[in-house]
Design a protein around this motif. Structure first.
Motif, PDB file in Angstrom:
ATOM      1  N   ILE A   1      -1.435  -2.317  -7.353  1.00 13.55           N
ATOM      2  CA  ILE A   1      -1.547  -1.304  -8.400  1.00 13.55           C
ATOM      3  C   ILE A   1      -1.297   0.072  -7.802  1.00 13.55           C
ATOM      4  CG2 ILE A   1      -3.058  -0.280 -10.144  1.00 13.55           C
ATOM      5  CD1 ILE A   1      -4.761  -2.937  -9.878  1.00 13.55           C
ATOM      6  N   ASP A   2      -0.230   0.713  -8.262  1.00 14.77           N
ATOM      7  CA  ASP A   2       0.075   2.086  -7.839  1.00 14.77           C
ATOM      8  C   ASP A   2       0.691   2.797  -9.048  1.00 14.77           C
ATOM      9  OD1 ASP A   2       0.634   4.429  -6.559  1.00 14.77           O
ATOM     10  OD2 ASP A   2       2.025   3.599  -5.100  1.00 14.77           O
TER      11      ASP A   2
ATOM     12  N   SER B   1       8.725   1.919   5.529  1.00 16.98           N
ATOM     13  CA  SER B   1       9.163   3.174   6.146  1.00 16.98           C
ATOM     14  C   SER B   1      10.475   3.670   5.549  1.00 16.98           C
ATOM     15  CB  SER B   1       9.342   2.992   7.659  1.00 16.98           C
ATOM     16  OG  SER B   1      10.499   2.212   7.934  1.00 16.98           O
ATOM     17  N   VAL B   2      10.674   4.982   5.631  1.00 15.44           N
ATOM     18  CA  VAL B   2      11.920   5.598   5.183  1.00 15.44           C
ATOM     19  C   VAL B   2      13.085   5.094   6.029  1.00 15.44           C
ATOM     20  CG1 VAL B   2      13.175   7.781   4.970  1.00 15.44           C
ATOM     21  CG2 VAL B   2      10.769   7.652   4.280  1.00 15.44           C
TER      22      VAL B   2
ATOM     23  N   GLY C   1      12.663   6.477  -2.866  1.00 12.60           N
ATOM     24  CA  GLY C   1      11.263   6.553  -2.490  1.00 12.60           C
ATOM     25  C   GLY C   1      10.796   7.974  -2.334  1.00 12.60           C
ATOM     26  N   GLU C   2       9.513   8.092  -2.023  1.00  7.43           N
ATOM     27  CA  GLU C   2       8.920   9.421  -1.894  1.00  7.43           C
ATOM     28  C   GLU C   2       7.908   9.439  -0.765  1.00  7.43           C
ATOM     29  OE1 GLU C   2       5.501   9.868  -2.603  1.00  7.43           O
ATOM     30  OE2 GLU C   2       5.248   7.790  -3.214  1.00  7.43           O
ATOM     31  N   ARG C   3       7.630  10.646  -0.361  1.00  5.40           N
ATOM     32  CA  ARG C   3       6.506  10.920   0.523  1.00  5.40           C
ATOM     33  C   ARG C   3       5.785  12.131  -0.060  1.00  5.40           C
ATOM     34  NH1 ARG C   3       7.323   6.621   1.774  1.00  5.40           N
ATOM     35  NH2 ARG C   3       7.473   5.617   3.816  1.00  5.40           N
TER      36      ARG C   3
ATOM     37  N   THR D   1       7.305   4.032  -0.627  1.00  3.02           N
ATOM     38  CA  THR D   1       6.424   5.041  -1.212  1.00  3.02           C
ATOM     39  C   THR D   1       5.248   5.315  -0.288  1.00  3.02           C
ATOM     40  OG1 THR D   1       5.023   3.470  -2.435  1.00  3.02           O
ATOM     41  CG2 THR D   1       7.040   4.216  -3.524  1.00  3.02           C
ATOM     42  N   THR D   2       4.526   6.364  -0.590  1.00  2.00           N
ATOM     43  CA  THR D   2       3.411   6.773   0.264  1.00  2.00           C
ATOM     44  C   THR D   2       2.317   5.719   0.324  1.00  2.00           C
ATOM     45  OG1 THR D   2       3.833   9.072  -0.353  1.00  2.00           O
ATOM     46  CG2 THR D   2       1.721   8.606   0.678  1.00  2.00           C
TER      47      THR D   2
END
Length: 241
Positions: free
Chosen positions: A30-31, A55-56, A73-75, A106-107
């Motif tokens: 769950i995110d 990882s990126v 993706g994100e950080r 993602t983070t």
């Protein structure tokens, strides 16, 4: 009689995952803001698959070698440097994502997914597929762990609220001796099951993402049952069950 039912538990943070037995268990990642919502939307809109990576660097590397793929993706809420797209469910309409492989990092959410070991199956849960996830869990008749990605291991409201929604809608089918599950259910009841975004506007993650102008993303992420698919992890790929 309740002992004949499978177990239902809620893990409020990846930092607590080691306290739970995931062997032969259905684990729901769950995110809500926003990885699980993006995965659900992309797959329902026709993505061939989603490959979650931690990882990126791995995301970029896979993108170079997988045909018809998109790296995303994100950080900390923003598009990670070196990736093509972000972690917004609104970025992946059918006209763009159909038939493509989404490589996503993602983070919080993709990291938690890779921490789970020995489960029966790993699935992705979001408000966007709430009814489908609840039906899936009941039909499996297996122990269930609702695993919240949280925010850098710290409790967050939106993931716990979703866990509470699942508890609330499936509890008659499970045995739940889990205070975090009870607390999540109380939180969901307190929301009134409507206008969830107003309920979450005072949460830390909402405030954090709102600073980047992502209010429409978050409104979308708490809209129930727009994408009635269940993403299931098969090997390294998430695909529609």
């Amino acid at each position: 009689m309740s002992m004949d039912k499978p177990r239902l538990e809620v893990c409020l943070s990846p930092a607590l995952l080691h306290l739970y037995n995931t062997k032969d268990t259905v684990v729901v990642i769950i995110d809500i803001f926003r990885a699980s919502s993006t995965i659900v939307a992309a797959l329902d809109n026709g993505a061939h698959s989603v490959i979650p990576v931690a990882s990126v660097e791995e995301c970029i590397e896979l993108g170079l070698h997988i045909e018809n793929s998109i790296t995303a993706g994100e950080r900390d809420g923003r598009v990670a440097e070196g990736l093509q797209h972000g972690n917004s469910p609104l970025e992946y309409p059918r006209s763009f994502i159909e038939g493509k492989v989404l490589v996503l990092t993602t983070t919080n959410g993709t990291r938690l997914l890779h921490m789970v070991k020995d489960s029966f199956v790993i699935v992705i849960g979001a408000f966007l597929n709430l009814a489908a996830i609840c039906d899936f869990l009941v039909k499996q008749n297996k122990n269930v762990l609702l695993a919240c990605a949280s925010w850098k291991d710290r409790f967050n409201m939106e993931d716990t609220l979703f866990a509470g929604a699942v508890v609330n809608k499936t509890l008659e089918h499970f045995d739940m001796n889990c205070d975090s599950g009870r607390a999540a259910n109380h939180l969901y009841k307190a929301s009134g099951d409507n206008d969830l975004i107003s309920f979450l506007k005072d949460s830390s993650h909402y405030r954090r993402l709102a600073r980047f102008g992502l209010e429409k993303d978050m409104e979308y992420c708490v809209s129930p049952n727009l994408h009635l698919v269940v993403p299931v992890l098969k090997g390294r790929e998430l695909v529609v069950f």
